[in-house]
Design a protein around this motif. Structure first.
Motif, PDB file in Angstrom:
ATOM      1  N   ASP A 181      28.305  11.747 -64.404  1.00 33.53           N
ATOM      2  CA  ASP A 181      28.242  11.850 -65.787  1.00 33.53           C
ATOM      3  C   ASP A 181      28.155  13.439 -66.148  1.00 33.53           C
ATOM      4  OD1 ASP A 181      27.673  10.914 -68.548  1.00 33.53           O
ATOM      5  OD2 ASP A 181      25.925  12.007 -68.343  1.00 33.53           O
ATOM      6  N   ASP A 182      27.590  14.276 -65.292  1.00 34.13           N
ATOM      7  CA  ASP A 182      27.512  15.668 -65.401  1.00 34.13           C
ATOM      8  C   ASP A 182      28.868  16.299 -65.381  1.00 34.13           C
ATOM      9  OD1 ASP A 182      24.777  15.619 -65.459  1.00 34.13           O
ATOM     10  OD2 ASP A 182      24.560  16.366 -63.426  1.00 34.13           O
ATOM     11  N   GLU A 183      29.786  15.857 -64.604  1.00 34.08           N
ATOM     12  CA  GLU A 183      31.065  16.302 -64.778  1.00 34.08           C
ATOM     13  C   GLU A 183      31.835  16.107 -66.024  1.00 34.08           C
ATOM     14  OE1 GLU A 183      33.944  16.146 -61.448  1.00 34.08           O
ATOM     15  OE2 GLU A 183      34.947  14.843 -62.515  1.00 34.08           O
ATOM     16  N   LEU A 184      31.490  14.843 -66.360  1.00 33.97           N
ATOM     17  CA  LEU A 184      32.124  14.486 -67.729  1.00 33.97           C
ATOM     18  C   LEU A 184      31.497  15.121 -68.753  1.00 33.97           C
ATOM     19  CD1 LEU A 184      33.787  12.299 -69.275  1.00 33.97           C
ATOM     20  CD2 LEU A 184      31.899  10.670 -69.252  1.00 33.97           C
ATOM     21  N   GLN A 185      30.306  15.330 -68.967  1.00 30.69           N
ATOM     22  CA  GLN A 185      29.837  16.061 -69.985  1.00 30.69           C
ATOM     23  C   GLN A 185      30.105  17.549 -70.305  1.00 30.69           C
ATOM     24  OE1 GLN A 185      28.189  14.651 -72.631  1.00 30.69           O
ATOM     25  NE2 GLN A 185      28.441  12.803 -71.272  1.00 30.69           N
ATOM     26  N   SER A 186      30.375  18.072 -68.902  1.00 27.24           N
ATOM     27  CA  SER A 186      30.888  19.334 -68.973  1.00 27.24           C
ATOM     28  C   SER A 186      32.342  19.626 -69.721  1.00 27.24           C
ATOM     29  CB  SER A 186      30.751  20.029 -67.633  1.00 27.24           C
ATOM     30  OG  SER A 186      32.044  19.493 -66.652  1.00 27.24           O
ATOM     31  N   TRP A 187      32.969  18.512 -69.537  1.00 24.39           N
ATOM     32  CA  TRP A 187      34.349  18.529 -70.031  1.00 24.39           C
ATOM     33  C   TRP A 187      34.304  18.259 -71.421  1.00 24.39           C
ATOM     34  CZ3 TRP A 187      38.875  20.837 -68.424  1.00 24.39           C
ATOM     35  CH2 TRP A 187      38.981  21.217 -66.947  1.00 24.39           C
ATOM     36  N   ILE A 188      33.524  17.497 -71.743  1.00 30.58           N
ATOM     37  CA  ILE A 188      33.353  17.074 -73.078  1.00 30.58           C
ATOM     38  C   ILE A 188      33.115  18.067 -74.173  1.00 30.58           C
ATOM     39  CG2 ILE A 188      32.036  15.773 -74.938  1.00 30.58           C
ATOM     40  CD1 ILE A 188      32.043  13.309 -73.001  1.00 30.58           C
ATOM     41  N   ALA A 189      32.254  19.137 -73.626  1.00 27.61           N
ATOM     42  CA  ALA A 189      31.909  20.333 -74.230  1.00 27.61           C
ATOM     43  C   ALA A 189      33.170  21.226 -74.364  1.00 27.61           C
ATOM     44  CB  ALA A 189      30.826  21.072 -73.295  1.00 27.61           C
ATOM     45  N   ARG A 190      34.312  21.110 -73.683  1.00 30.52           N
ATOM     46  CA  ARG A 190      35.283  21.869 -73.744  1.00 30.52           C
ATOM     47  C   ARG A 190      36.405  21.040 -74.458  1.00 30.52           C
ATOM     48  NH1 ARG A 190      35.928  23.252 -67.577  1.00 30.52           N
ATOM     49  NH2 ARG A 190      34.089  21.963 -67.212  1.00 30.52           N
ATOM     50  N   ASP A 191      36.287  20.049 -75.490  1.00 29.46           N
ATOM     51  CA  ASP A 191      37.102  19.389 -76.062  1.00 29.46           C
ATOM     52  C   ASP A 191      38.100  20.162 -76.948  1.00 29.46           C
ATOM     53  OD1 ASP A 191      37.507  16.468 -77.139  1.00 29.46           O
ATOM     54  OD2 ASP A 191      37.500  17.803 -78.995  1.00 29.46           O
ATOM     55  N   PRO A 192      39.381  19.807 -76.750  1.00 33.22           N
ATOM     56  CA  PRO A 192      40.305  20.714 -77.447  1.00 33.22           C
ATOM     57  C   PRO A 192      40.341  20.342 -78.804  1.00 33.22           C
ATOM     58  CG  PRO A 192      41.194  18.672 -76.352  1.00 33.22           C
ATOM     59  CD  PRO A 192      39.908  18.804 -76.033  1.00 33.22           C
ATOM     60  N   ILE A 193      39.917  19.282 -79.499  1.00 35.13           N
ATOM     61  CA  ILE A 193      39.984  19.153 -81.001  1.00 35.13           C
ATOM     62  C   ILE A 193      38.690  19.848 -81.526  1.00 35.13           C
ATOM     63  CG2 ILE A 193      39.554  17.216 -82.575  1.00 35.13           C
ATOM     64  CD1 ILE A 193      41.366  15.308 -80.901  1.00 35.13           C
ATOM     65  N   ALA A 194      37.574  19.676 -81.176  1.00 32.58           N
ATOM     66  CA  ALA A 194      36.499  20.634 -81.406  1.00 32.58           C
ATOM     67  C   ALA A 194      36.514  21.807 -81.661  1.00 32.58           C
ATOM     68  CB  ALA A 194      35.212  19.990 -80.588  1.00 32.58           C
ATOM     69  N   ARG A 195      37.264  22.472 -80.465  1.00 29.21           N
ATOM     70  CA  ARG A 195      37.159  23.884 -80.529  1.00 29.21           C
ATOM     71  C   ARG A 195      38.321  24.414 -81.404  1.00 29.21           C
ATOM     72  NH1 ARG A 195      39.750  26.288 -74.855  1.00 29.21           N
ATOM     73  NH2 ARG A 195      38.480  24.630 -73.973  1.00 29.21           N
ATOM     74  N   PHE A 196      39.457  23.607 -81.751  1.00 30.78           N
ATOM     75  CA  PHE A 196      40.265  24.030 -82.689  1.00 30.78           C
ATOM     76  C   PHE A 196      39.894  23.779 -84.065  1.00 30.78           C
ATOM     77  CE2 PHE A 196      44.619  23.869 -84.683  1.00 30.78           C
ATOM     78  CZ  PHE A 196      45.078  25.014 -84.264  1.00 30.78           C
ATOM     79  N   GLU A 197      39.201  22.696 -84.236  1.00 31.66           N
ATOM     80  CA  GLU A 197      38.465  22.588 -85.660  1.00 31.66           C
ATOM     81  C   GLU A 197      37.495  23.892 -86.096  1.00 31.66           C
ATOM     82  OE1 GLU A 197      35.469  19.881 -88.128  1.00 31.66           O
ATOM     83  OE2 GLU A 197      36.540  19.022 -86.466  1.00 31.66           O
TER      84      GLU A 197
END
Length: 387
Positions: A293-309
């Motif tokens: 889950d730690d790995e998953l959460q680290s990538w969720i923090a780099r979400d392409p949609i959130a950063r572009f918004e």
């Protein structure tokens, strides 16, 4: 374990991926990104909105399709959640005359190229063998579930463009190029390596676009390669670039550069887009069995949609745009459910159509046999027994 660590924990060769937009939505400017900045500067506000619109609508499509699969309405679903930035960037960088050869997860590219998302669902519902005619859908070829085989199809097509004189004249606006998508797991397939051999040998106008989502089902990329996968391209004499695959601007700019180079006689190119599949490999997979889950959460923090918004809001984009987009998503979801559930069962004889580009005697013979076989059941009595 990251792609830059060996199985025994020792450091191996690393690469600094091209990044134009940080995970927090801030513009990245450096000497390393200077050559790509003009591509971004040339984008107007509406083009930037279309990037975001395509990513958000694709994710909503993904959510609705996953729900339909859980309800038993699809035989299989292949999520794209988390990979929208890589796909949308490439989709907008390509030109209408370019041919796209996908694997089976490129929903954002399909929709950007005009594919009706219900046609994707028809395929995964088992109603069609292909889904669409590429000639009628902006040269977007059919999904390929045989891992890596589409790279051979793409290379063959790209070689054909050269033989037909449809590329390499130096005319960026009209010359054609080919894109093939594949994943990190596919790089271990012979087909992918053979495709790169022929593309390099014949200087085919082709872009190999690797979406490295870190997992080939349950096998991490660190087990497949002790060096960044982008280095494999160099072994075939193909220039390669690694990008932040969750940065839609990086995907757009590097893809634009490489496609223009390929179509004007520069030979094949290779992009490794570092991204992550937030969901399962398919609806029949349970990723909690093999990743943390730690790995998953680290990538969720780099979400392409959130950063572009964040980036768009920083440019002054209004709340109205995002509210209207939510309405579009709701409309899309309702339309998908309604039309998918209303799909009629296909005629069994359709399995014989379009196996070959021209009518084929073997297909005609088999189609006639099936019709005669089914006709034999026409005389059923009231108890269900056959005459």
């Amino acid at each position: 374990m990251s792609s830059s660590e060996a199985l025994d924990g020792g450091a191996v060769d690393t690469v600094s991926p091209v990044q134009l937009l940080s995970p927090t939505g801030q513009v990245v400017q450096s000497d390393a990104t200077a050559e790509f900045q003009p591509y971004v500067d040339a984008l107007d506000d509406e083009q930037l909105r279309s990037f975001h619109r395509d990513m958000v609508l694709t994710r909503r499509f993904d959510r609705e399709a996953a729900a339909l699969a859980r309800q038993g309405q699809l035989a299989l679903w292949v999520p794209s959640h988390g990979q929208e930035g890589a796909q949308v960037g490439l989709a907008h960088a390509s030109r209408p005359q370019d041919h796209i050869f996908p694997s089976y997860r490129e929903h954002a590219v399909a929709m950007a190229r005009g594919i009706d998302p219900v046609d994707i669902l028809r395929l995964l519902r088992g109603h069609t063998h292909g889904g669409w005619n590429p000639a009628e859908h902006q040269n977007f070829h059919i999904y390929t579930l045989v891992i890596g085989s589409q790279t051979l199809h793409a290379t063959g097509y790209a070689m054909g463009l050269t033989l037909d004189g449809k590329t390499g004249t130096g005319a960026v606006e009209t010359d054609e190029a080919v894109v093939t998508f594949f994943g990190d797991g596919a790089t271990s397939q012979g087909d992918v390596n053979e495709a790169m051999v022929f593309a390099a040998s014949f200087q085919a106008p082709e872009l190999f676009f690797l979406q490295n989502n870190q997992w080939a089902i349950s096998v991490p990329v660190s087990r497949q390669s002790r060096t960044p996968l982008v280095h494999r391209a160099g072994g075939f004499g193909i220039p390669g670039t690694q990008i932040d695959g969750n940065d839609v601007l990086a995907s757009y700019a590097v893809s634009r550069r490489d496609l223009d180079a390929a179509r004007t006689g520069g030979g094949p190119r290779f992009i490794e887009a570092l991204t992550y599949r937030i969901g399962a490999h398919t609806s029949s997979d349970d990723p909690t069995k093999y990743r943390t889950d730690d790995e998953l959460q680290s990538w969720i923090a780099r979400d392409p949609i959130a950063r572009f918004e964040t980036y768009l809001r920083g440019r002054g984009e209004s709340d109205v745009f995002f509210a209207e987009l939510e309405t579009l998503c709701d409309d899309l979801g309702a339309d998908l459910r309604r039309r998918t559930l209303a799909l009629p069962n296909p005629e069994p004889s359709l399995m014989f159509d379009h196996v070959y580009s021209e009518p084929h005697p073997l297909m005609r013979e088999q189609k006639e046999w099936l019709a005669q076989y089914e006709h034999g059941f026409d005389g059923a009595d009231t108890d269900g027994a056959r005459a």
